[in-house]
Enzyme design. Structure first.
Site, short mmCIF file in Angstrom:
data_model
loop_
_atom_site.label_atom_id
_atom_site.label_comp_id
_atom_site.label_asym_id
_atom_site.label_seq_id
_atom_site.Cartn_x
_atom_site.Cartn_y
_atom_site.Cartn_z
N HIS A 382 -42.80 47.08 -29.60
CA HIS A 382 -43.17 46.11 -28.58
C HIS A 382 -44.54 45.70 -28.98
CE1 HIS A 382 -44.11 44.47 -24.66
NE2 HIS A 382 -45.23 45.05 -24.86
N GLU A 383 -45.48 46.67 -29.44
CA GLU A 383 -47.00 46.22 -29.82
C GLU A 383 -46.94 45.45 -31.13
OE1 GLU A 383 -49.21 46.43 -27.52
OE2 GLU A 383 -47.98 47.73 -26.23
N HIS A 386 -46.52 41.91 -30.50
CA HIS A 386 -47.50 41.09 -30.19
C HIS A 386 -48.47 40.68 -31.54
CE1 HIS A 386 -47.78 41.63 -25.88
NE2 HIS A 386 -47.57 42.87 -26.08
N GLU A 410 -44.72 39.35 -24.57
CA GLU A 410 -44.07 40.34 -24.21
C GLU A 410 -42.74 40.56 -24.87
OE1 GLU A 410 -46.33 42.57 -23.31
OE2 GLU A 410 -47.97 41.17 -22.74
N HIS A 514 -52.39 48.18 -14.71
CA HIS A 514 -52.45 46.73 -14.39
C HIS A 514 -53.06 46.21 -13.27
CE1 HIS A 514 -49.25 47.56 -17.57
NE2 HIS A 514 -49.70 46.24 -18.20
#
Ligand code: NAG
Ligand code: NAG
Ligand code: NAG
Ligand code: NAG
Ligand code: NAG
Ligand code: NAG
Ligand code: NAG
Length: 624
Positions: A382-383, A386, A410, A514
């Site tokens: 996932h990271e 980015h 994302e 968040h």
């Protein structure tokens, strides 16, 4: 599990600011429109370059703080942030003054740049107010990262941190009393501390939104989607998914009843502490209770990762190899040198995984307190998604170095992870035993369940965090209902209730990263929908999916080593934010909307299985 790049926080707050320190004099009169556009273009290009430089300085200070929490670094970061904001505000004023007529510019690209640059973010606040805003945000985030709780039945052991202790217990313990204890500790401690500052923060954040000509912070966040109907669109997507979610919820409830009989009552709601996650944000933590065919292969390869002595570094290298197998850009040298991939023992850090773009086209990093397990293996993808996006658009003008919409950013790594997690691929990279059968119905249902508990089960949560904050920011819910409204939404959309009576002393949404760090969340909701659209399109490209061929279902596809899929993906990513997102979506998927049909199609076999299973169990989906 869905993580946000800090880059966005920075970008939304600080981007698109233009220097006043320019020495070059501009012509006083603009007789010809074209002349003015020419000047505006030159001006904005020069400013974008300067802005990227300033962005680097601020990002360094922010990185230093996030990887080494102490008072000095907090102060340095706040100072750097204020300096950046000052720079940003003056230059933005200058820009607006010099080119008032930008709305009538002929060049659509130049106009788009100006449109984006008239939004200044929180820097618009008067300096003293801005300092207060930054301090509150920083303190809340620090509270969230550093709160410690006491262990169950051991009040002398009060050094449990969210990462990894609290998260681990919530996932692994099946002792209801212990889960209840940890849940209460974490919520009463971290949430309560954030309540007062948050109430104050809402006011300042709205003040900034209004100064940017938005009605409130929620309105500001949603403007990123460049669509007037976005709220209704999100609600419709939720409704499209609700039948699938309710089947999963009902099955989980039935299985939880087997383990914690007295905890599941006739209201049909699931108590939050039994979800396998401290935030009740997804259900992958209780996969072992819900696995449809326990004697068949499971895709949780945590044991195998450990048996093969994987290290965090090796997990990162494996992920990088998947990206490059598609012909995508490898992680650069600086990435391997500067990233933080292990939780340090000698200092506090913000463990929440993040991906960083230092704005100079060279320096890109991930910060992640990596553990050797399947969940973290997927988070790495996932990271890295980015970082791949950053790399693809790094040569675009600064204004356009962003996702097409917040969900796109994302979705990239997650799209690849959908292939990585297929039994087929895990076998290919040696994480599933050669002898394990994977082409049978039971294995594919196990696999789909694992993915669904993470993705589908997280969707109502991903939706309500911002639905909740939209209502907080626009004032339709006032301070006296901050906590109770949260539980109303949890109850209605998620079918979840608190394990103990809550009050307005508490601030349960504030326990979420968040919220404490003021990052919007609808991006994850959008991303979960979008990634299945991407997956469907890339799988077609790779020749691995064919709606007419029962042997090539969507969930069985892996795009590993498909250069065709990689080329298509890269082309979309390289556009950055230079076009409205429907254009980018069209180039990547042929569709111009966010559409839940791909995710429903992907999980269809599981939904059919659940429907029959729940009926047999007498478990009626939904809650009154
Ligand atoms: C953490 O920050 C402090 C204060 O700025 C500094 O003295 C120390 O060297 C830093 N530690 C690391 C490992 O960077
Ligand atoms: C932060 O800025 C303040 C005000 O300019 C200054 O007094 C202080 O020394 C700065 N802090 C650090 C750590 O540089
Ligand atoms: C309680 O925690 C302390 C400190 O971590 C530890 O030394 C002790 O063994 C624990 N006691 C029990 C009963 O687990
Ligand atoms: C608690 O953990 C921190 C770092 O995580 C450490 O510095 C501190 O000594 C620990 N305290 C106790 C009582 O174990
Ligand atoms: C908001 O609108 C007013 C009036 O139209 C304008 O003067 C001001 O510059 C705008 N502010 C921003 C941040 O765009
Ligand atoms: C946690 O908060 C609730 C609600 O405010 C309160 O009733 C309860 O006593 C608190 N529990 C602990 C252990 O602090
Ligand atoms: C998945 O694909 C493999 C070949 O890659 C095939 O043998 C298998 O039957 C497929 N599984 C399903 C459920 O269609």
């Amino acid at each position: 599990m869905k993580q946000l790049s800090i880059f966005y926080t920075l970008y939304l707050t600080l981007a698109l600011c233009y220097s006043v320190n320019r020495i070059v004099a501009l012509p006083q009169l603009h007789r010809f429109v074209d002349d003015e556009e020419e000047n505006a273009r030159a001006f904005i290009e020069e400013e974008e370059r300067r802005l990227a430089e300033k962005c680097y300085d601020y990002t360094v200070a922010s990185w230093n703080y996030n990887t080494n929490i102490n008072d000095i670094n907090q102060e340095l970061r706040l100072n750097a942030s204020l300096e950046y904001s000052k720079f940003a505000k003056l230059s933005w004023q200058n820009l607006n003054r010099k080119f008032k007529s930008w709305p009538s510019f002929k060049d659509p690209d130049l106009k788009r740049k100006f449109k984006k640059s008239t939004v200044l973010g929180s820097s618009v606040l008067p300096e003293d107010v801005l300092a207060q805003y930054n301090q509150l945000e920083s303190d809340m985030s620090k509270t969230h990262s550093t709160t410690k709780v006491c262990a169950y039945q051991n009040s002398t052991s009060c050094n449990l941190s969210l990462d990894p202790d609290v998260k681990k217990i919530m996932k692994e313990s099946r002792n209801e009393q212990e889960l209840r204890h940890i849940w209460t500790e974490w919520h009463n401690k971290s949430g309560n501390l954030i309540r007062k500052p948050y109430e104050q923060f809402v006011k300042l954040s709205n003040q900034a939104a209004v100064l940017n000509n938005f009605s409130d912070t929620g309105d500001y966040w949603l403007s990123e989607y460049e669509s007037a109907t976005i709220k209704e669109d999100f609600e419709k997507i939720y409704e499209t998914l609700a039948p699938l979610y309710k089947q999963i919820h009902a099955y989980a409830r039935a299985k939880l009843r087997d383990v914690y009989a007295d905890q599941i009552s006739s209201d049909g709601l699931i108590p939050a502490h039994l979800f396998g996650s401290i935030f009740a944000s997804s259900m992958d933590g209780i996969y072992s209770l819900l696995i449809p065919f326990p004697d068949r292969a499971s895709i949780d390869v945590t044991k195998e990762l450990n048996a093969q002595r994987y290290t965090p570094l090796k997990m990162f290298q494996k992920a990088d190899e998947f990206f490059t197998s598609l012909g995508l850009i490898p992680m650069p040298e600086e990435f391997w040198k500067e990233s933080l991939i292990l939780k340090p023992k000698d200092r506090e850090v913000v463990c929440h995984p993040t991906a960083w773009d230092f704005c100079n086209g060279k320096d890109f990093r991930i910060k992640q307190c990596t553990e050797v397990n399947m969940k973290d293996f997927i988070t790495i993808h996932h990271e890295m998604g980015h970082i791949q996006y950053f790399l693809q658009y790094k040569d675009k003008p600064f204004t356009y170095r962003d996702g097409a919409n917040p969900g796109f950013h994302e979705a990239v790594g997650d799209t690849l992870a959908l292939s990585v997690q297929t039994p087929k691929h895990l076998k290919e990279i040696g994480l599933l035993d050669e002898a394990t059968p994977i082409d049978d119905y039971e294995t594919s249902i196990n696999f789909l369940m694992a993915i669904a508990l993470k993705k589908v089960a997280s969707l109502p949560f991903a939706y309500i965090i911002d639905k909740y904050r939209w209502a907080i920011f626009d004032g339709s819910v006032d301070i006296s209902r901050y906590n109770s409204h949260w539980w109303e939404l949890r109850n209605k959309y998620q079918g979840v209730k608190p394990p103990i009576q809550r009050s307005e002393e508490n601030f349960d949404p504030g326990t979420i990263y968040h919220v404490a760090s003021h990052v919007d969340y609808s991006r994850y909701f959008a991303a979960t929908i979008i990634q299945f659209q991407f997956h469907r399109s890339l799988c077609k490209e790779a020749g691995q999916y064919d709606p007419q061929d029962p042997l090539k279902p969507l969930h069985n596809c892996s795009i590993y080593r498909s250069k065709a899929a990689g080329t298509k993906l890269a082309a979309g990513l390289a556009m950055g934010a230079s076009q409205p997102w429907p254009e980018v979506m069209k180039s990547m998927t042929g569709q111009e909307i966010m559409d839940a049909s791909a995710i429903r199609e992907y999980f269809k076999p599981l939904e059919d299985w659940l429907t029959i299973k729940n009926a047999a169990l007498g478990e009626i989906p939904g809650w009154p």
